[in-house]
Motif scaffolding. Sequence first.
Motif, PDB file in Angstrom:
ATOM      1  N   UNK A 183      74.048  23.613  50.111  1.00  0.00           N
ATOM      2  CA  UNK A 183      73.125  24.191  51.097  1.00  0.00           C
ATOM      3  C   UNK A 183      73.087  25.717  51.027  1.00  0.00           C
ATOM      4  N   UNK A 184      74.049  26.278  50.286  1.00  0.00           N
ATOM      5  CA  UNK A 184      74.138  27.728  50.182  1.00  0.00           C
ATOM      6  C   UNK A 184      74.140  28.163  48.718  1.00  0.00           C
ATOM      7  N   UNK A 185      73.485  27.364  47.866  1.00  0.00           N
ATOM      8  CA  UNK A 185      73.494  27.650  46.427  1.00  0.00           C
ATOM      9  C   UNK A 185      72.587  28.815  46.069  1.00  0.00           C
ATOM     10  N   UNK A 186      71.379  28.838  46.622  1.00  0.00           N
ATOM     11  CA  UNK A 186      70.383  29.841  46.246  1.00  0.00           C
ATOM     12  C   UNK A 186      70.442  31.032  47.197  1.00  0.00           C
ATOM     13  N   UNK A 187      70.073  32.220  46.689  1.00  0.00           N
ATOM     14  CA  UNK A 187      69.724  32.549  45.303  1.00  0.00           C
ATOM     15  C   UNK A 187      70.983  32.851  44.491  1.00  0.00           C
ATOM     16  N   UNK A 188      70.860  32.778  43.173  1.00  0.00           N
ATOM     17  CA  UNK A 188      71.957  33.154  42.294  1.00  0.00           C
ATOM     18  C   UNK A 188      71.391  33.755  41.016  1.00  0.00           C
ATOM     19  N   UNK A 189      72.271  34.406  40.234  1.00  0.00           N
ATOM     20  CA  UNK A 189      71.865  35.002  38.959  1.00  0.00           C
ATOM     21  C   UNK A 189      72.413  34.130  37.837  1.00  0.00           C
ATOM     22  N   UNK A 201      66.919  35.367  37.980  1.00  0.00           N
ATOM     23  CA  UNK A 201      67.171  35.216  39.422  1.00  0.00           C
ATOM     24  C   UNK A 201      66.583  33.874  39.851  1.00  0.00           C
ATOM     25  N   UNK A 202      67.440  32.998  40.332  1.00  0.00           N
ATOM     26  CA  UNK A 202      67.015  31.641  40.710  1.00  0.00           C
ATOM     27  C   UNK A 202      67.001  31.535  42.227  1.00  0.00           C
ATOM     28  N   UNK A 203      65.826  31.242  42.784  1.00  0.00           N
ATOM     29  CA  UNK A 203      65.655  31.164  44.237  1.00  0.00           C
ATOM     30  C   UNK A 203      65.565  29.738  44.752  1.00  0.00           C
ATOM     31  N   UNK A 204      65.430  28.771  43.863  1.00  0.00           N
ATOM     32  CA  UNK A 204      65.318  27.380  44.293  1.00  0.00           C
ATOM     33  C   UNK A 204      64.854  26.525  43.134  1.00  0.00           C
ATOM     34  N   UNK A 306      72.706  39.392  45.243  1.00  0.00           N
ATOM     35  CA  UNK A 306      73.108  38.025  44.900  1.00  0.00           C
ATOM     36  C   UNK A 306      74.626  37.889  44.937  1.00  0.00           C
ATOM     37  N   UNK A 307      75.098  36.784  45.535  1.00  0.00           N
ATOM     38  CA  UNK A 307      76.541  36.587  45.691  1.00  0.00           C
ATOM     39  C   UNK A 307      77.177  35.906  44.489  1.00  0.00           C
TER      40      UNK A 307
END
Length: 834
Positions: A183-189, A201-204, A306-307
């Motif tokens: 549930x907290x995957x996006x966003x990521x690099x 950059x992946x938002x979904x 991004x985290x």
Amino acid sequence: MPSMHRSGSRPQLDLSKAAIQGNFEVKNPTILLPNQSDDISHLALDIGGSLIKLVYFSRHEDQSIDDKRKKTIKERLGISNGNRRSYPILGGRLHFVKFETTKISECLDFIHSKQLHRGGIHATGGGAYKFADLFKERLGVSLDKEDEMDCLVAGANFLLKAIRHEAFTHMEGQKEFVQIDTNDLFPYLLVNIGSGVSMIKVDGDGKFERVSGTNVGGGTYWGLGRLLTKCKSFDELLELSQRGDNRDHRHIGLSASTIASSFGKTISDKKELADYRPEDISLSLLRMISYNIGQISYLNALRFGLKRIFFGGFFIRGHAYTMDTISFAVQFWSKGEAQAMFLRHEGFLGALGAFMSYEKHGLDDLMVHQLVERFPMGAPYTGGRIHGPPLGDLNEKISWMEKFVLKGTEITAPVPMAPSGTTGLGGFEVPLSKGSTLRSDASALNVGVLHLVPTLEVFPLLADPKMYEPNTIDLADRSELEYWFTVLSEHLPDLVDKAVASEGGTDDAKRRGDAFARAFSAHLARLMEEPAAYGKLGLANLLELREECLREFQFLDAYRSIKQRENEASLAVLPDLLVELDSMSKETRLLMLIEGVLAANIFDWGSRACVDLYHKGTIIEIYRMSRNKMQRPWRVDDFDAFKERMLGSGDNKPRPHKRALLFVDNSGADVVLGMLPLARELLRRGTEVVLVANSLPALNDITAMELPDIVAEAAKHCDILRRAAEAGGLLVDAMINTLDGSKENSPSVPLMVVENGCGSPCIDLRQVSSELAAAAKNADLIILEGMGRALHTNFNARFKCEALKLAMVKNQRLAEKLIKGNIYDCVCRYEPAR
């Protein structure tokens, strides 16, 4: 109805004589295709410059059994045959295979031998264009080409959402798996390091953009490395770096991991290229490029807030020093606020994404608890270089294992090769993997076969599923790892004897037994060398791996005859035990029942100490000895609290439990003289009882298939059990004769049996059967019995309802570690509802 044939590369389904299974009123019912071949497969490829990655699906569903017990349970628990998904997930397996691109002919042979191309082929990567004509010529299919970036992101999203131990960190040679909250995957690099580097950059799902990159990547390393070291392959260059020397840093007062000028020392050195060691050049190059990629990646993550940063691509290839260097760079520049993360399946991102481009592939709604990863023997179990396709039938696998040699830390395993003109399943080459020798792929993580089991669910009574950890023993402790590996190795000869005897001791059984022993020993050797090779490792995983390995060599129930003999012996003395219990007061009887469960739990063929006892007495003699040792207080003794909840005190009469789930353990005295009498007492109080047993055999554990026959036999001697078994649908013939004279007017609450969804001595409650999940919804008491389910796993588990954990500790080290006690100490842990 005529057969339907779709044009192009869409799968061809035979819809002749199609029929709806079950209730026609159910929304989205299951549709049976009786004339459809079960093994029709989707196939997807990622064809790169060095490797071809294949992902394919094979359907291997068990045939539906006309089981009246299951039908009754489903009706009572409200389980339908319907499926909430617009396109249901098929039960089956997702396979991952690699070939070297230079050996594409072997790849084509493999695809043809398994007829994987019948449903068409989706492909990505540069080779999808380069080799399109070859696929058309050899297999008669046109490749459906998919966008490389789309596939990369789709593959990463699927893995991060569906595989529990997919992402890991790697610092100073240590892997640590990271649990990702979906549930907290996006966003990521997503940083893909191939010849160049793309930063996405992946938002979904389906939402991404390429935000940066650099042309200094794997191609730079390989190109410069080839010029400076004369290496002939990328792997050779990586292997050189393993032997590089970090000491140059120390000469100028810096640590080996300090970021300084790359190749700066050559300015002051009066040396020519030939004066430098190729190993040091390769290491310096690797460090230079990895540091820069790590720094640029972190700056882009910082730029977009991004985290998480995930790294993948051909450049990494499971190489420990590469991952360490990238990790150090991210940690250095972020001052410890960010972490580099890597993926176990990183080499298969593109192929997985191409697989998911199939219309109606059925994976979109797949949940993490519906995937079970298993590690069958095949090429290459050692987890490094890919030398050929997985093995074919069982005979070929046995032949392969017979050529297996294991000496100390040296592992020599023949791996199937595909000579020109073969089906891709014959011939052998002997690669070498030495635990004491670092290799460019020595730290590579194994990729297993993903079993898709749509009927698995999360146990709904877990207090906090996200925080739940089934394993009690931490095998990250090297001493624990070595101890339990020794225990399993020492138990192996006895297990092989039992397995071979269960199949009649034939020559074929002996050959399979020997192959199983070699295979399981190979798994242990691999995991001793690299404990994280198969993902996060716990004792439950090891025990399940052993059972899966037995089943792989077609030993389906190694303790079958032993279980039958012990069940018969225990049932013979059950009537006298019930008469004795009925003569007692409620308080005395409850204590005797709990003592009986603990005493009977001594019968465990998985314990070396208990196996030794079997050779010294009969089952009844051992049971009586065990009962005589039941002196309170036990090592963990919450009996008084449990008695207060059950019986109350004074005028306080607590309400009976509505439904109790009893997780049973061993066959024989354990279930017959221990758990059945306890179930009977709960039934007498008006509590519904659900006996929860293994779906598949494991050691001498009772299974859900065997339990109804035991209940039916016990019901002949007890009216309480008979009435409850009839109400629960366990007795096919309700006109069963009872031998006890008592006709107690007890309520006809049901006694039911459900399978737990696993075939291991332990249980991971994140993956249980839909039957058990449905039964749990109205339960207010859980009783976990036995070392595997109450100690090795779930000792620290917390539940929404009351829980009672009962076990005799039959291992001295576990007793010391867990309860600061001794072997044969007892645990009676009662936990009120949270």
